[in-house]
Design a protein around this motif. Structure first.
Motif, PDB file in Angstrom:
ATOM      1  N   SER A  32       0.678  -1.140   0.009  1.00  0.00           N
ATOM      2  CA  SER A  32      -0.046  -0.004   0.113  1.00  0.00           C
ATOM      3  C   SER A  32       0.804   1.376  -0.052  1.00  0.00           C
ATOM      4  N   LEU A  33       0.393   2.177  -0.544  1.00  0.00           N
ATOM      5  CA  LEU A  33       0.867   3.659  -0.510  1.00  0.00           C
ATOM      6  C   LEU A  33      -0.107   4.477   0.402  1.00  0.00           C
ATOM      7  N   LEU A  34       0.652   5.260   1.370  1.00  0.00           N
ATOM      8  CA  LEU A  34      -0.102   5.949   2.396  1.00  0.00           C
ATOM      9  C   LEU A  34       0.510   7.537   2.202  1.00  0.00           C
ATOM     10  N   LEU A  35      -0.999   8.469   2.027  1.00  0.00           N
ATOM     11  CA  LEU A  35      -0.431   9.728   2.068  1.00  0.00           C
ATOM     12  C   LEU A  35      -0.685  10.551   3.429  1.00  0.00           C
ATOM     13  N   LEU A  36       0.385  11.337   3.581  1.00  0.00           N
ATOM     14  CA  LEU A  36       0.480  11.799   5.135  1.00  0.00           C
ATOM     15  C   LEU A  36       0.236  13.512   4.864  1.00  0.00           C
ATOM     16  N   GLN A  37      -0.559  13.868   5.642  1.00  0.00           N
ATOM     17  CA  GLN A  37      -0.402  15.504   5.813  1.00  0.00           C
ATOM     18  C   GLN A  37       0.226  15.904   7.136  1.00  0.00           C
TER      19      GLN A  37
END
Length: 270
Positions: A32-37
């Motif tokens: 999986s790819l996870l997008l962080l803020q």
């Protein structure tokens, strides 16, 4: 009145840490790819290595096919304070896929082509090594073609009865010549005919994220060219180690192999 005034002053001078290291997209799952803020002025490390942060505070991390160890993320804000987050992937069970009928020189290459294969791999590694400030990585991806999925990410491959490396992409069967479209914007880093994968395109989406398109009949893109989402970059073919027309679509986060299906979601038939 004085208490209220002091409270308002504190709000103004206190660092804005709300939402730091928030996972805004992605699953805690191998591949999986996870997008962080994060805060736009912060520095972020993952297991001790610094990763880029975009101007709007976006960063990405990912899990390789076989990754089991957690990612320890530290965000250091401008005032020196830190936020921490640990992400551990859930394990997946991968199926086995047997493919027969391949030319034997594509399963066990003759000595005369080994030098070419080594050089091909070096060039692919280089094309996937870019970590540019392009922000396409943070946007929604689409499927490059519509078709029948005949091979899935992570499967254990048995080629002509011989165990080989796992499959790191999604195979999508479609008629030869079907236009292949960029699933998201980026810069072309490779457009070349390789021994195993035939006509191959590598598209840089920024921050180390790239798409690779294999077995094309040809390419409509040139190295260094900027392309937009849904722009035609090539056509479905059966070049290289292939038994019929299809697209093998792969996604990398630098050296980590990710699952395109997890990133693009369910294929729409429209």
């Amino acid at each position: 009145m004085r208490i209220i005034l002091l409270y308002l002053i504190a709000l103004v001078i206190a660092p804005n840490t709300a939402g730091s290291i928030e996972v805004t997209r992605g699953k805690l799952l191998q591949g999986s790819l996870l997008l962080l803020q994060v805060d736009t002025s912060s520095t972020v490390t993952v297991n001790g290595e610094t990763i880029p942060v975009s101007a709007n505070g976006k960063a990405i991390v990912g899990f390789h096919r076989d990754e089991t160890e957690p990612l320890h993320i530290i965000e250091t804000l401008k005032d020196g304070s830190k936020k921490e987050l640990t992400l551990k992937p859930k394990l997946r069970v991968y199926r086995e896929q047997r493919i027969n009928g391949l030319p034997e020189n594509m399963v066990t290459p003759p000595d005369k082509v080994l030098k070419r294969i080594v050089e091909d791999r070096k060039q692919v590694t280089k094309a996937r090594s870019y970590s540019t400030s392009i922000n396409a990585f943070e946007k929604i991806f689409s499927w490059p073609i519509k078709g029948i999925i005949t091979g899935t990410y992570g499967t254990k491959r048995i080629l002509n009865g011989k165990p080989r490396a796992p499959h790191y992409g999604i195979d999508i069967a479609a008629p030869k010549g079907t236009p292949v479209r960029a699933p998201q914007a980026g810069i072309i880093r490779m457009a070349k005919n390789l021994y195993f994968t035939g006509w191959t395109i590598i598209l840089d989406h920024g921050h180390g994220l790239s798409s690779t398109f294999l077995h094309l009949s040809g390419t409509k893109a040139k190295v260094g060219q900027r392309v937009q989402k849904n722009q035609i970059i090539g056509n479905v073919g059966s070049t290289g180690r292939s038994t019929g027309p299809h697209l093998d679509w792969r996604i990398n986060l630098l050296k980590k192999r990710l699952d395109p299906h997890l990133i693009a979601g369910k294929m729409s038939r429209k």
